[in-house]
Scaffold this motif. Structure first.
Motif, PDB file in Angstrom:
ATOM      1  N   TYR A 186       0.817  -1.092   0.198  1.00 36.15           N
ATOM      2  CA  TYR A 186       0.062   0.164  -0.097  1.00 36.15           C
ATOM      3  C   TYR A 186       0.867   1.320  -0.030  1.00 36.15           C
ATOM      4  O   TYR A 186       2.287   1.297   0.273  1.00 36.15           O
ATOM      5  N   ALA A 187       0.245   2.543  -0.146  1.00 39.12           N
ATOM      6  CA  ALA A 187       1.110   3.494  -0.392  1.00 39.12           C
ATOM      7  C   ALA A 187       1.373   4.281   0.904  1.00 39.12           C
ATOM      8  O   ALA A 187       2.173   5.139   0.913  1.00 39.12           O
ATOM      9  N   SER A 188       0.647   3.831   2.168  1.00 39.29           N
ATOM     10  CA  SER A 188       0.950   4.518   3.324  1.00 39.29           C
ATOM     11  C   SER A 188       0.454   3.397   4.329  1.00 39.29           C
ATOM     12  O   SER A 188      -0.324   2.390   4.282  1.00 39.29           O
ATOM     13  N   SER A 189       0.656   3.944   5.582  1.00 37.86           N
ATOM     14  CA  SER A 189       0.431   3.011   7.019  1.00 37.86           C
ATOM     15  C   SER A 189      -0.949   3.146   7.091  1.00 37.86           C
ATOM     16  O   SER A 189      -1.641   2.122   7.258  1.00 37.86           O
ATOM     17  N   PRO A 190      -1.626   4.296   7.042  1.00 34.00           N
ATOM     18  CA  PRO A 190      -3.024   4.434   7.091  1.00 34.00           C
ATOM     19  C   PRO A 190      -4.057   3.378   6.178  1.00 34.00           C
ATOM     20  O   PRO A 190      -4.740   2.931   6.685  1.00 34.00           O
ATOM     21  N   ALA A 191      -3.422   3.475   4.884  1.00 31.43           N
ATOM     22  CA  ALA A 191      -3.915   2.467   3.867  1.00 31.43           C
ATOM     23  C   ALA A 191      -3.923   0.931   4.439  1.00 31.43           C
ATOM     24  O   ALA A 191      -4.871   0.192   4.372  1.00 31.43           O
ATOM     25  N   ALA A 192      -2.869   0.631   4.812  1.00 35.85           N
ATOM     26  CA  ALA A 192      -2.513  -0.512   5.181  1.00 35.85           C
ATOM     27  C   ALA A 192      -3.311  -1.087   6.364  1.00 35.85           C
ATOM     28  O   ALA A 192      -3.999  -2.086   6.427  1.00 35.85           O
ATOM     29  N   VAL A 193      -3.358  -0.032   7.484  1.00 43.58           N
ATOM     30  CA  VAL A 193      -4.424  -0.443   8.750  1.00 43.58           C
ATOM     31  C   VAL A 193      -5.829  -0.527   8.102  1.00 43.58           C
ATOM     32  O   VAL A 193      -6.265  -1.554   8.461  1.00 43.58           O
ATOM     33  N   THR A 194      -6.332   0.346   7.181  1.00 46.12           N
ATOM     34  CA  THR A 194      -7.509   0.229   6.533  1.00 46.12           C
ATOM     35  C   THR A 194      -7.859  -1.197   6.102  1.00 46.12           C
ATOM     36  O   THR A 194      -9.054  -1.670   6.353  1.00 46.12           O
ATOM     37  N   PHE A 203      -3.006  -9.864   8.378  1.00 40.19           N
ATOM     38  CA  PHE A 203      -2.075  -9.598   9.671  1.00 40.19           C
ATOM     39  C   PHE A 203      -0.694  -8.508   9.107  1.00 40.19           C
ATOM     40  O   PHE A 203      -0.774  -8.644   7.854  1.00 40.19           O
ATOM     41  N   ALA A 204      -0.245  -8.035   9.912  1.00 37.82           N
ATOM     42  CA  ALA A 204       0.805  -6.697   9.377  1.00 37.82           C
ATOM     43  C   ALA A 204       1.883  -6.677  10.564  1.00 37.82           C
ATOM     44  O   ALA A 204       1.330  -6.829  11.760  1.00 37.82           O
ATOM     45  N   ALA A 205       2.971  -6.219  10.090  1.00 37.43           N
ATOM     46  CA  ALA A 205       3.863  -5.424  10.816  1.00 37.43           C
ATOM     47  C   ALA A 205       3.910  -3.992  10.517  1.00 37.43           C
ATOM     48  O   ALA A 205       4.644  -3.713   9.664  1.00 37.43           O
ATOM     49  N   LEU A 206       3.685  -3.111  11.429  1.00 36.69           N
ATOM     50  CA  LEU A 206       3.568  -1.732  11.185  1.00 36.69           C
ATOM     51  C   LEU A 206       4.030  -0.894  12.179  1.00 36.69           C
ATOM     52  O   LEU A 206       4.046  -1.464  13.602  1.00 36.69           O
ATOM     53  N   PRO A 207       4.324   0.487  11.856  1.00 34.58           N
ATOM     54  CA  PRO A 207       5.192   1.249  12.760  1.00 34.58           C
ATOM     55  C   PRO A 207       4.184   1.597  14.000  1.00 34.58           C
ATOM     56  O   PRO A 207       2.806   1.739  13.723  1.00 34.58           O
ATOM     57  N   PRO A 208       4.421   1.802  15.134  1.00 33.32           N
ATOM     58  CA  PRO A 208       3.651   1.961  16.332  1.00 33.32           C
ATOM     59  C   PRO A 208       2.614   3.371  16.175  1.00 33.32           C
ATOM     60  O   PRO A 208       1.477   3.067  16.478  1.00 33.32           O
ATOM     61  N   ILE A 209       3.167   4.265  15.485  1.00 33.78           N
ATOM     62  CA  ILE A 209       2.474   5.625  15.411  1.00 33.78           C
ATOM     63  C   ILE A 209       1.076   5.183  14.617  1.00 33.78           C
ATOM     64  O   ILE A 209      -0.121   5.805  14.780  1.00 33.78           O
TER      65      ILE A 209
END
Length: 325
Positions: A186-194, A203-209
């Protein structure tokens, strides 16, 4: 007499150069400094840079002016740091990609991190957190490993882009455990979280923020920290290493660097001011509010850490056949 004068001049010139260099170091800084950030305003590198620069500027007695130069996955701004005049008045921050991974992903970078850039100090770590949606039947790290090995259903994971830490740390986990999952960039963390919350990914490994607010409110479940040590803000969540798989560290770290060739005395004063700023309690509190873990370890340790990161990611990037150009 002429030969004597020439010999005397040749003897004096090196001494004069040393005196001038020492004088320059003693007078530095005598004007504001420029801090190049290879990403846009509001990004994690920009936030960290501004917090630490404000305090370091007070120590140095000169303001530090942030200059954002985003583009090309951080390569544009990092190249600007590398090509800056090495007088100590221009330095910058950069991250894993431009300083490590992109040297493998890109066939032609406009700079060489090992030759054109001097490390000053690592600034912060942002270790990824392995998460699943709260609605997932996966309740633990062991559950996830068993599910990926059984392949009862195809599993997939999002990332913030091919070759990023959120991608590579999962690929390394799969390699070490024999699990199977499909990468969805995805292009960004918010898109990955969505994508996680909507059920498009598992599942994912994503930054804390990107994930901590949803871990706190119950929308995401933390399975493990992708780090050697437990995270200060998730003390009850084990690390992947604790769970039996060493060597997997996924940090979106940010560090301070300077163009190669800055006089050693000036470079030391700058590095010392930055490390002192990072250790200041008020700065640490502001960084902690962004889930950043301070890491003021100095030039030598930062250089070694970048070498360790290269050894960790370079073979994997090549095995995955990842390229950008």
């Amino acid at each position: 007499m002429r030969k004597l004068l020439q010999a005397t001049l040749l003897a004096v010139l090196p001494l004069a150069a040393v005196v001038n260099t020492a004088h320059a170091a003693a007078d530095w800084p005598s004007k504001p400094l420029t801090l190049i950030v290879p990403f846009g305003p509001g990004s994690s590198p920009d936030t960290m840079a501004r917090v630490i620069a404000e305090q370091a500027g007070e120590t140095l007695g000169q303001p530090i002016v942030v200059q954002n130069k985003p583009g090309a996955s951080g390569n544009l701004g990092t190249a600007a740091i590398a090509k800056a005049k090495p007088d100590g008045y221009t330095f910058g921050v950069s991250i894993t990609g431009p300083l490590v991974n992109n040297t493998v992903l890109y066939s032609d970078l406009p700079y060489d991190p090992k030759k054109d850039i001097d490390p000053l100090t690592l600034g912060v770590h942002q270790h990824n957190i392995l998460v699943v949606p709260a609605s997932s039947p996966i309740k633990s790290f062991d559950d996830l490993l068993k599910a990926m090995k059984s392949q009862a259903k195809p599993y997939n994971f999002p990332s913030t882009g091919a070759g990023t830490v959120s991608h590579l740390s999962v690929e390394l986990l799969l390699e070490r455990t024999g699990g199977k999952a499909v990468h969805v960039p995805y292009a960004s963390s918010p898109a990955a979280v969505t994508s996680l919350l909507s059920g498009d990914t598992d599942f994912a490994a994503l930054p804390p923020i990107a994930v901590m607010s949803m871990i706190k409110d119950g929308r995401l479940r933390a399975l493990a920290a992708v780090s050697k040590k437990r995270l200060s803000f998730l003390p009850d969540t084990p690390t992947i290493e604790e769970l039996g798989i060493p060597g997997i560290e996924g940090s979106g770290w940010i560090g301070f660097v300077a163009p190669a060739g800055v006089p050693a005395d000036i470079e030391k004063k700058l590095a010392d001011a930055l490390m002192s700023a990072i250790k200041t309690p008020s700065v640490q509190q502001r960084l902690a509010s962004q889930y950043m873990e301070p890491a003021a370890d100095g030039p030598d340790a930062f250089r070694q850490y970048m070498d360790d990161e290269f050894k960790r990611w370079e073979p994997l990037i090549k095995r995955l056949n990842l390229t950008v150009n």
